[in-house]
Design a protein around this motif. Structure first.
Motif, mmCIF file in Angstrom:
data_model
loop_
_atom_site.group_PDB
_atom_site.id
_atom_site.type_symbol
_atom_site.label_atom_id
_atom_site.label_comp_id
_atom_site.label_asym_id
_atom_site.label_seq_id
_atom_site.Cartn_x
_atom_site.Cartn_y
_atom_site.Cartn_z
ATOM 1 N N ALA A 182 0.847 -1.196 0.000
ATOM 2 C CA ALA A 182 0.000 0.000 0.000
ATOM 3 C C ALA A 182 0.877 1.239 0.000
ATOM 4 N N VAL A 183 0.268 2.360 -0.353
ATOM 5 C CA VAL A 183 0.808 3.678 -0.030
ATOM 6 C C VAL A 183 0.027 4.128 1.199
ATOM 7 N N TYR A 184 0.707 4.623 2.204
ATOM 8 C CA TYR A 184 0.073 4.890 3.491
ATOM 9 C C TYR A 184 -0.052 6.395 3.741
ATOM 10 N N VAL A 185 -1.171 6.777 4.332
ATOM 11 C CA VAL A 185 -1.330 8.124 4.874
ATOM 12 C C VAL A 185 -1.016 8.026 6.357
ATOM 13 N N HIS A 186 0.019 8.711 6.792
ATOM 14 C CA HIS A 186 0.441 8.666 8.192
ATOM 15 C C HIS A 186 0.255 10.046 8.817
ATOM 16 N N GLU A 187 -0.545 10.093 9.863
ATOM 17 C CA GLU A 187 -0.775 11.327 10.612
ATOM 18 C C GLU A 187 -0.257 11.130 12.026
ATOM 19 N N TYR A 188 0.573 12.057 12.487
ATOM 20 C CA TYR A 188 1.068 11.971 13.859
ATOM 21 C C TYR A 188 0.911 13.325 14.541
ATOM 22 N N THR A 189 0.683 13.273 15.844
ATOM 23 C CA THR A 189 0.459 14.483 16.640
ATOM 24 C C THR A 189 1.350 14.443 17.866
ATOM 25 N N THR A 190 2.089 15.524 18.082
ATOM 26 C CA THR A 190 2.944 15.635 19.251
ATOM 27 C C THR A 190 3.038 17.093 19.651
ATOM 28 N N SER A 191 2.966 17.368 20.945
ATOM 29 C CA SER A 191 3.067 18.738 21.486
ATOM 30 C C SER A 191 2.092 19.683 20.793
ATOM 31 N N GLY A 192 0.902 19.177 20.466
ATOM 32 C CA GLY A 192 -0.132 20.006 19.868
ATOM 33 C C GLY A 192 0.022 20.248 18.380
ATOM 34 N N ILE A 193 1.053 19.682 17.751
ATOM 35 C CA ILE A 193 1.287 19.850 16.314
ATOM 36 C C ILE A 193 0.934 18.554 15.598
ATOM 37 N N THR A 194 0.090 18.644 14.579
ATOM 38 C CA THR A 194 -0.275 17.476 13.772
ATOM 39 C C THR A 194 0.377 17.593 12.406
ATOM 40 N N VAL A 195 1.020 16.515 11.994
ATOM 41 C CA VAL A 195 1.676 16.428 10.688
ATOM 42 C C VAL A 195 1.110 15.211 9.973
ATOM 43 N N ARG A 196 0.886 15.377 8.671
ATOM 44 C CA ARG A 196 0.312 14.279 7.885
ATOM 45 C C ARG A 196 1.100 14.142 6.593
ATOM 46 N N GLY A 197 1.385 12.912 6.196
ATOM 47 C CA GLY A 197 2.136 12.714 4.965
ATOM 48 C C GLY A 197 1.840 11.383 4.316
ATOM 49 N N LEU A 198 2.290 11.253 3.088
ATOM 50 C CA LEU A 198 2.172 10.014 2.328
ATOM 51 C C LEU A 198 3.471 9.238 2.469
ATOM 52 N N VAL A 199 3.358 7.963 2.823
ATOM 53 C CA VAL A 199 4.537 7.122 3.005
ATOM 54 C C VAL A 199 4.533 6.037 1.938
ATOM 55 N N GLN A 256 -4.351 1.602 11.372
ATOM 56 C CA GLN A 256 -3.838 1.584 12.739
ATOM 57 C C GLN A 256 -4.121 2.924 13.397
ATOM 58 N N SER A 257 -4.329 2.902 14.704
ATOM 59 C CA SER A 257 -4.514 4.118 15.494
ATOM 60 C C SER A 257 -4.013 3.826 16.904
ATOM 61 N N PHE A 258 -3.007 4.593 17.369
ATOM 62 C CA PHE A 258 -2.430 4.283 18.676
ATOM 63 C C PHE A 258 -1.600 5.461 19.185
ATOM 64 N N GLU A 259 -1.252 5.390 20.464
ATOM 65 C CA GLU A 259 -0.292 6.311 21.075
ATOM 66 C C GLU A 259 0.952 5.518 21.412
ATOM 67 N N ASP A 260 2.129 6.042 21.023
ATOM 68 C CA ASP A 260 3.352 5.266 21.209
ATOM 69 C C ASP A 260 3.995 5.530 22.569
ATOM 70 N N ALA A 261 5.167 4.926 22.762
ATOM 71 C CA ALA A 261 5.841 5.006 24.060
ATOM 72 C C ALA A 261 6.283 6.410 24.416
ATOM 73 N N GLU A 262 6.416 7.297 23.418
ATOM 74 C CA GLU A 262 6.823 8.679 23.659
ATOM 75 C C GLU A 262 5.627 9.622 23.781
ATOM 76 N N GLY A 263 4.409 9.079 23.677
ATOM 77 C CA GLY A 263 3.211 9.907 23.770
ATOM 78 C C GLY A 263 2.798 10.527 22.450
ATOM 79 N N GLN A 264 3.436 10.134 21.357
ATOM 80 C CA GLN A 264 3.045 10.636 20.041
ATOM 81 C C GLN A 264 1.839 9.827 19.542
ATOM 82 N N ARG A 265 0.801 10.547 19.074
ATOM 83 C CA ARG A 265 -0.416 9.902 18.566
ATOM 84 C C ARG A 265 -0.281 9.642 17.072
#
Length: 380
Positions: free
Chosen positions: A67-84, A153-162
Motif C-alpha cells: 500500500a501507499v500509506y497516509v500517516h498522521e502523527y500528533t505531538t506537542s499540539g502539532i499534527t503532521v500528515r504525509g504520504l509514506v 492503525q490508530s495508537f499512542e506510542d511510548a513517547e506519547g506521540q499519537r
C-alpha cells in the motif's frame, strides 16, 4: 563538516514516483522507545532475524498487502500528515530534466558510506526520510478520501506521540494518487545521508528492491512542519573580530545595541551577535517586504561574514535553543550568532535556483518516532 569531504548527492529526476510497499510496524509499546534505534541497528546483520522473532512474538505487524500509506502523527499540539511509500530512485537528473527531489544541504562522504554499509547489512529501511512539498489540490483530495475510511492503525506510542495510519491499496486509488504526484518537487527536510545511501545502493544493485527507498511526503500547506533556526556558537572568536569581518563584507551594517533591542531586531534580514555581555545586530541588503526573495541569514553568515573572520573559530557548535547558545558565550572568547529560521519558500527557492544551503541551516520539526512504518527490502 570538512568541506573537502562534503558533496551534493545525485538528484532523483521528475516525474516523482511513489510506489506501494508492505509496511512493518512495531507494537505501540515499542514504537518510539528510546532503545529501538539501537536494537534495530546492532548488530546490523541480525536485524532481519530480530524482526522475524518480534513478529512471531506478536511484537510487530507486517502488512500482508502492499500500500501507499497516509500517516498522521500528533505531538506537542502539532499534527503532521504525509504520504509514506517507496520512492523510485532509478531516474537521476541529466541535462535539462527537472528534479523531483531537492537536497538542501550536502552530505559527509564518510557518513554516507557508513550508512550505505549499515543499510545493506540490515536489509531494512528503519524509518522514512522526510520530504516536504506544497501539494496540488488533487493530491490533497486523494489524501482526504483515504482518511474517510477507518484507519488501518490508530495508537499512542511510548513517547506519547499519537498516530493514525490509512492504507491506500485499491489499484485505481493508488494510480490516481501517483498521477497527482508526478509534478511534485519535494525538498528533503530530514535524512540527507540516508538519501545518499539509498542512491548508492540503487547504483550498486540496479534492478533490485534497492531501486526504491522509504520516504514520507508532507504537504506544507496542509499540516506544515515547523522550521526552527539552528544558531552558531563560535569558540575562540570575540565580538570585535566579528565586527571587523562584517565591516569588510559589502552590504552589511553593524550596530551595537542593548539586549532587548537586539532580540527584538532578530528577523529575516538580520543576525544577532553576543558574547554574553555586549550585543550587536547585523542587517543586510535584500531584506525587503518580499520575504521569499530575501537571502537567508545563514547564507549571509557563511558566505559574507565568516570568510573575513580572523582568527577562525577554534570550534563551531550548532545549537537549536537560544538559551543554550547564550549559556555557551564567554566575553572576548566565545560569541553566539543567533539566526532567524528561513521560511519553507525561501529554502525551496534557494535550493532550486542556487543549490545547497550551508550546513545545518534549519531544523524541520516534529519528526515521527522510530518504528511506526518500516520497509523490509526482502518484502519489496
Amino acid at each position: 563538516m570538512d568541506e573537502v569531504t562534503v558533496t551534493t548527492p545525485p538528484v532523483v529526476a521528475a516525474p516523482f514516483r511513489l510506489l506501494p510497499f508492505r509496511a512493518i510496524s512495531l507494537d505501540p509499546r515499542r514504537t518510539g522507545h528510546r532503545g529501538v534505534a539501537r536494537v534495530l541497528a546492532r548488530p546490523y546483520r541480525a536485524v532481519t532475524e530480530r524482526l522475524d522473532e518480534w513478529e512471531a512474538g506478536g511484537r510487530l505487524v507486517r502488512d500482508p498487502q502492499a500500500a501507499v500509506y497516509v500517516h498522521e502523527y500528533t505531538t506537542s499540539g502539532i499534527t503532521v500528515r504525509g504520504l509514506v511509500g517507496s520512492l523510485d530512485l532509478t531516474h537521476l537528473t541529466e541535462g535539462s530534466v527537472e528534479p523531483a527531489v531537492l537536497p538542501h544541504e550536502g552530505v559527509h562522504l564518510d557518513q554516507a558510506a557508513e550508512l550505505t554499509d549499515r543499510m545493506r547489512d540490515m536489509g531494512v529501511n528503519p524509518a522514512p526520510i522526510l520530504l516536504v512539498h506544497r501539494a496540488r489540490p488533487v493530491t490533497r483530495a486523494a489524501v482526504y478520501r483515504a482518511m474517510a475510511a477507518e484507519p488501518w492503525q490508530s495508537f499512542e506510542d511510548a513517547e506519547g506521540q499519537r498516530h493514525r495510519i490509512w492504507a491506500v491499496r485499491e489499484p485505481a486509488a493508488v494510480r490516481a494518487l501517483q498521477d497527482s504526484l508526478q509534478q511534485t518537487q519535494a525538498v528533503i527536510a530530514d535524512g540527507h545521508h540516508r538519501y545518499a545511501a539509498y542512491l548508492r545502493l540503487s547504483q550498486e544493485q540496479p534492478g533490485t528492491a534497492w531501486d526504491r527507498g522509504l520516504v514520507m511526503l508532507v504537504d506544507q500547506d496542509d499540516t506544515p512542519l515547523f522550521l526552527g533556526a539552528i544558531h552558531r556558537v563560535l569558540r575562540g572568536v570575540g565580538l570585535d573580530s566579528l565586527r571587523a569581518a562584517v565591516r569588510q563584507a559589502p552590504g552589511l551594517e553593524w550596530a551595537e545595541v542593548g539586549e532587548s533591542d537586539a532580540v527584538a531586531a532578530l528577523g529575516p534580514g538580520s543576525l544577532v551577535l553576543t558574547d554574553g555581555e555586549r550585543w550587536a545586530v547585523t542587517t543586510f541588503a535584500g531584506a525587503t517586504a518580499d520575504a521569499v526573495r530575501c537571502r537567508a541569514a545563514v547564507e549571509v553568515l557563511h558566505h559574507d561574514v565568516l570568510p573575513h573572520l580572523e582568527p577562525s573559530p577554534v570550534a563551531t557548535e550548532y545549537v537549536h535553543r537560544v538559551d543554550a547558545a547564550l549559556h555557551r558565550t564567554e566575553p572576548g572568547r566565545t560569541t553566539a550568532v543567533l539566526l532567524p529560521a528561513p521560511g519553507f519558500d525561501v529554502v525551496h527557492r534557494i535550493v532550486s535556483e542556487q543549490g545547497l544551503l550551508p550546513e545545518k541551516a534549519t531544523s524541520f520539526q516534529p519528526k515521527p518516532t522510530t518504528g511506526v512504518l518500516m520497509r523490509s527490502v526482502v518484502d519489496g
